[in-house]
Motif scaffolding. Structure first.
Motif, PDB file in Angstrom:
ATOM      1  N   MET A 136       0.824  -1.193   0.000  1.00 13.75           N
ATOM      2  CA  MET A 136       0.000   0.000   0.000  1.00 13.75           C
ATOM      3  C   MET A 136       0.866   1.254   0.000  1.00 13.75           C
ATOM      4  SD  MET A 136      -2.851  -1.187   2.795  1.00 13.75           S
ATOM      5  CE  MET A 136      -3.732   0.371   2.620  1.00 13.75           C
ATOM      6  N   ALA A 137       0.261   2.342  -0.488  1.00 14.06           N
ATOM      7  CA  ALA A 137       0.913   3.643  -0.498  1.00 14.06           C
ATOM      8  C   ALA A 137       0.041   4.645   0.234  1.00 14.06           C
ATOM      9  CB  ALA A 137       1.159   4.113  -1.930  1.00 14.06           C
ATOM     10  N   ILE A 138       0.677   5.697   0.737  1.00 11.49           N
ATOM     11  CA  ILE A 138      -0.039   6.828   1.305  1.00 11.49           C
ATOM     12  C   ILE A 138       0.597   8.098   0.784  1.00 11.49           C
ATOM     13  CG2 ILE A 138       1.361   6.901   3.432  1.00 11.49           C
ATOM     14  CD1 ILE A 138      -1.285   7.678   4.905  1.00 11.49           C
ATOM     15  N   ASP A 139      -0.257   9.049   0.375  1.00 13.66           N
ATOM     16  CA  ASP A 139       0.211  10.342  -0.110  1.00 13.66           C
ATOM     17  C   ASP A 139      -0.243  11.396   0.886  1.00 13.66           C
ATOM     18  OD1 ASP A 139       1.211  12.428  -1.536  1.00 13.66           O
ATOM     19  OD2 ASP A 139       0.037  12.089  -3.342  1.00 13.66           O
ATOM     20  N   LEU A 140       0.708  11.977   1.604  1.00 17.24           N
ATOM     21  CA  LEU A 140       0.425  12.962   2.640  1.00 17.24           C
ATOM     22  C   LEU A 140       0.445  14.350   2.023  1.00 17.24           C
ATOM     23  CD1 LEU A 140       2.731  11.449   5.418  1.00 17.24           C
ATOM     24  CD2 LEU A 140       0.234  11.231   5.225  1.00 17.24           C
ATOM     25  N   GLY A 141      -0.739  14.912   1.820  1.00 13.58           N
ATOM     26  CA  GLY A 141      -0.847  16.193   1.137  1.00 13.58           C
ATOM     27  C   GLY A 141      -0.974  15.978  -0.356  1.00 13.58           C
ATOM     28  N   CYS A 142      -2.079  15.389  -0.788  1.00 16.91           N
ATOM     29  CA  CYS A 142      -2.196  14.902  -2.163  1.00 16.91           C
ATOM     30  C   CYS A 142      -2.419  16.001  -3.184  1.00 16.91           C
ATOM     31  CB  CYS A 142      -3.319  13.871  -2.273  1.00 16.91           C
ATOM     32  SG  CYS A 142      -4.973  14.525  -1.904  1.00 16.91           S
ATOM     33  N   GLY A 143      -2.861  17.189  -2.761  1.00 15.59           N
ATOM     34  CA  GLY A 143      -3.096  18.255  -3.722  1.00 15.59           C
ATOM     35  C   GLY A 143      -4.078  17.828  -4.793  1.00 15.59           C
ATOM     36  N   ALA A 144      -3.704  18.062  -6.060  1.00 17.54           N
ATOM     37  CA  ALA A 144      -4.588  17.727  -7.182  1.00 17.54           C
ATOM     38  C   ALA A 144      -4.592  16.244  -7.524  1.00 17.54           C
ATOM     39  CB  ALA A 144      -4.184  18.542  -8.405  1.00 17.54           C
ATOM     40  N   GLY A 145      -3.763  15.458  -6.850  1.00 19.79           N
ATOM     41  CA  GLY A 145      -3.782  14.006  -7.047  1.00 19.79           C
ATOM     42  C   GLY A 145      -2.892  13.495  -8.158  1.00 19.79           C
TER      43      GLY A 145
ATOM     44  N   LEU B 208       5.101   2.582   0.370  1.00 19.72           N
ATOM     45  CA  LEU B 208       5.508   3.920  -0.050  1.00 19.72           C
ATOM     46  C   LEU B 208       4.807   4.953   0.810  1.00 19.72           C
ATOM     47  CD1 LEU B 208       6.849   5.970  -1.995  1.00 19.72           C
ATOM     48  CD2 LEU B 208       4.845   5.721  -3.480  1.00 19.72           C
ATOM     49  N   VAL B 209       5.607   5.804   1.445  1.00 23.60           N
ATOM     50  CA  VAL B 209       5.101   7.007   2.100  1.00 23.60           C
ATOM     51  C   VAL B 209       5.589   8.183   1.267  1.00 23.60           C
ATOM     52  CG1 VAL B 209       5.096   8.435   4.166  1.00 23.60           C
ATOM     53  CG2 VAL B 209       5.099   5.936   4.387  1.00 23.60           C
ATOM     54  N   HIS B 210       4.645   8.928   0.707  1.00 33.16           N
ATOM     55  CA  HIS B 210       4.960  10.002  -0.230  1.00 33.16           C
ATOM     56  C   HIS B 210       4.394  11.312   0.315  1.00 33.16           C
ATOM     57  CE1 HIS B 210       4.224  12.540  -3.821  1.00 33.16           C
ATOM     58  NE2 HIS B 210       5.313  11.971  -4.289  1.00 33.16           N
ATOM     59  N   ALA B 211       5.210  12.359   0.281  1.00 38.80           N
ATOM     60  CA  ALA B 211       4.765  13.668   0.785  1.00 38.80           C
ATOM     61  C   ALA B 211       5.474  14.742  -0.036  1.00 38.80           C
ATOM     62  CB  ALA B 211       5.077  13.808   2.266  1.00 38.80           C
ATOM     63  N   ARG B 212       4.879  15.116  -1.142  1.00 41.17           N
ATOM     64  CA  ARG B 212       5.514  16.080  -2.043  1.00 41.17           C
ATOM     65  C   ARG B 212       5.263  17.511  -1.554  1.00 41.17           C
ATOM     66  NH1 ARG B 212       7.847  17.342  -6.748  1.00 41.17           N
ATOM     67  NH2 ARG B 212       6.968  19.075  -7.945  1.00 41.17           N
ATOM     68  N   PHE B 213       6.301  18.156  -1.037  1.00 41.59           N
ATOM     69  CA  PHE B 213       6.281  19.553  -0.601  1.00 41.59           C
ATOM     70  C   PHE B 213       5.203  19.833   0.451  1.00 41.59           C
ATOM     71  CE2 PHE B 213       8.640  19.980  -4.558  1.00 41.59           C
ATOM     72  CZ  PHE B 213       9.612  20.926  -4.217  1.00 41.59           C
ATOM     73  N   SER B 214       4.826  18.852   1.227  1.00 36.96           N
ATOM     74  CA  SER B 214       3.779  19.065   2.230  1.00 36.96           C
ATOM     75  C   SER B 214       4.308  19.097   3.661  1.00 36.96           C
ATOM     76  CB  SER B 214       2.711  17.972   2.103  1.00 36.96           C
ATOM     77  OG  SER B 214       3.287  16.681   2.251  1.00 36.96           O
ATOM     78  N   ILE B 215       5.304  18.294   3.977  1.00 39.81           N
ATOM     79  CA  ILE B 215       5.788  18.208   5.355  1.00 39.81           C
ATOM     80  C   ILE B 215       6.263  19.555   5.891  1.00 39.81           C
ATOM     81  CG2 ILE B 215       7.563  17.189   6.845  1.00 39.81           C
ATOM     82  CD1 ILE B 215       7.340  14.638   5.200  1.00 39.81           C
ATOM     83  N   PRO B 216       6.935  20.407   5.099  1.00 39.82           N
ATOM     84  CA  PRO B 216       7.392  21.687   5.656  1.00 39.82           C
ATOM     85  C   PRO B 216       6.279  22.580   6.186  1.00 39.82           C
ATOM     86  CG  PRO B 216       8.576  21.206   3.636  1.00 39.82           C
ATOM     87  CD  PRO B 216       7.468  20.203   3.736  1.00 39.82           C
TER      88      PRO B 216
ATOM     89  N   CYS C  93       9.466   9.089   0.101  1.00 40.78           N
ATOM     90  CA  CYS C  93       9.771  10.140  -0.870  1.00 40.78           C
ATOM     91  C   CYS C  93       9.159  11.435  -0.348  1.00 40.78           C
ATOM     92  CB  CYS C  93       9.202   9.794  -2.241  1.00 40.78           C
ATOM     93  SG  CYS C  93       9.507  11.052  -3.509  1.00 40.78           S
ATOM     94  N   CYS C  94       9.997  12.454  -0.143  1.00 41.95           N
ATOM     95  CA  CYS C  94       9.477  13.703   0.401  1.00 41.95           C
ATOM     96  C   CYS C  94      10.450  14.841   0.128  1.00 41.95           C
ATOM     97  CB  CYS C  94       9.212  13.584   1.903  1.00 41.95           C
ATOM     98  SG  CYS C  94      10.703  13.403   2.916  1.00 41.95           S
ATOM     99  N   GLN C  95       9.994  16.034   0.456  1.00 42.03           N
ATOM    100  CA  GLN C  95      10.840  17.217   0.474  1.00 42.03           C
ATOM    101  C   GLN C  95      10.814  17.821   1.881  1.00 42.03           C
ATOM    102  OE1 GLN C  95       8.712  16.735  -2.170  1.00 42.03           O
ATOM    103  NE2 GLN C  95      10.288  16.405  -3.712  1.00 42.03           N
ATOM    104  N   LEU C  96      11.976  18.269   2.337  1.00 44.75           N
ATOM    105  CA  LEU C  96      12.083  19.078   3.542  1.00 44.75           C
ATOM    106  C   LEU C  96      12.707  20.420   3.148  1.00 44.75           C
ATOM    107  CD1 LEU C  96      13.439  16.411   6.069  1.00 44.75           C
ATOM    108  CD2 LEU C  96      11.075  17.175   5.790  1.00 44.75           C
ATOM    109  N   PHE C  97      12.310  21.483   3.814  1.00 48.84           N
ATOM    110  CA  PHE C  97      12.844  22.804   3.504  1.00 48.84           C
ATOM    111  C   PHE C  97      14.071  23.095   4.355  1.00 48.84           C
ATOM    112  CE2 PHE C  97       8.791  25.087   1.801  1.00 48.84           C
ATOM    113  CZ  PHE C  97       8.787  24.239   0.710  1.00 48.84           C
ATOM    114  N   GLY C  98      14.995  23.868   3.773  1.00 50.74           N
ATOM    115  CA  GLY C  98      16.134  24.397   4.501  1.00 50.74           C
ATOM    116  C   GLY C  98      15.827  25.784   5.045  1.00 50.74           C
ATOM    117  N   PRO C  99      16.711  26.328   5.882  1.00 49.21           N
ATOM    118  CA  PRO C  99      16.428  27.608   6.553  1.00 49.21           C
ATOM    119  C   PRO C  99      16.367  28.800   5.618  1.00 49.21           C
ATOM    120  CG  PRO C  99      18.672  26.862   7.002  1.00 49.21           C
ATOM    121  CD  PRO C  99      17.974  25.722   6.332  1.00 49.21           C
TER     122      PRO C  99
END
Length: 215
Positions: A47-56, A114-122, A147-153
């Motif tokens: 199974m997969a989960i998309d955290l912050g799916c936006g437009a899908g 798969l845990v996916h979070a495209r530009f949502s975790i920040p 798979c994710c993005q984290l922001f820098g300062p």
């Protein structure tokens, strides 16, 4: 469908949503996400989960890889768009949706390939980040992919948003956060660019694919 209350101060609010969805609807799957989906679906399935799916857009890639997928978003508009996209391609039977703030999503241990979070975790408030990150770590099954993005300062959104409404991490902190996983891709971007809606912005982003070791 699970509901969670909105916090009093958010970094990405309803006023941002309409323009974002209009700009991103129907966009091709991001290359980093496509890579992660291919890696996750090449295993024994799961199974997969998309955290912050936006437009899908990325959810469609997971469904096309025959991965039953839970799409999570704080906004019903995003979930409705994601459901409609899945229905158009005949894959809605593989999709479930949950309306929730990311930091309130119950993440079952070892549940996801798969845990996916495209530009949502920040956009999770700094005081809630540790709770979410711990849940994400537990949720990745052996051999599973994050798979994710984290922001820098230096990211421009940090200064624009209310203090504490976002979280950010320097390169050393990111490697520490990934210490329990095998890093497959880690790229730091620190440069000027534009947002999805075309506004000029400075991006400081850590692009991540990581894997939990198989048993």
């Amino acid at each position: 469908m699970q509901e969670s209350p909105q916090p009093s101060v958010v970094a990405f609010g309803p006023e941002d949503l309409g323009a974002f969805l209009a700009a991103t609807a129907g966009r091709a799957i991001a290359p980093l996400s496509a890579d992660a989906i291919a890696r996750a679906s090449a295993g024994k399935g799961g199974m997969a989960i998309d955290l912050g799916c936006g437009a899908g857009n990325e959810v469609l890639g997971m469904l096309a890889a025959n991965m039953p997928t839970t799409a999570v978003d704080a906004y019903e508009e995003s979930l409705a768009m994601t459901r409609a996209a899945a229905e158009r391609v005949g894959l809605a039977h593989l999709l479930s949706t949950t309306r929730s703030l990311l930091e309130d999503v119950p993440l079952k241990a070892g549940a996801f390939a798969l845990v996916h979070a495209r530009f949502s975790i920040p956009f999770v408030p700094a005081v809630r980040f540790e709770t979410l990150w711990s849940g994400i770590q537990r949720a990745i099954q052996p051999g599973g992919i994050l798979c994710c993005q984290l922001f820098g300062p230096n990211d421009g959104f940090i200064a624009e948003r209310p203090s504490g409404s976002m979280n950010y991490h320097d390169a050393g902190a990111v490697r520490g956060l990934l210490s329990e996983l095998d890093i497959l891709h880690l790229e730091e971007v620190d440069r000027d660019g534009v947002t999805a809606t075309g506004r000029a912005k400075h991006w400081h982003v850590h692009h991540i694919i990581a894997q939990r070791s198989a048993l």
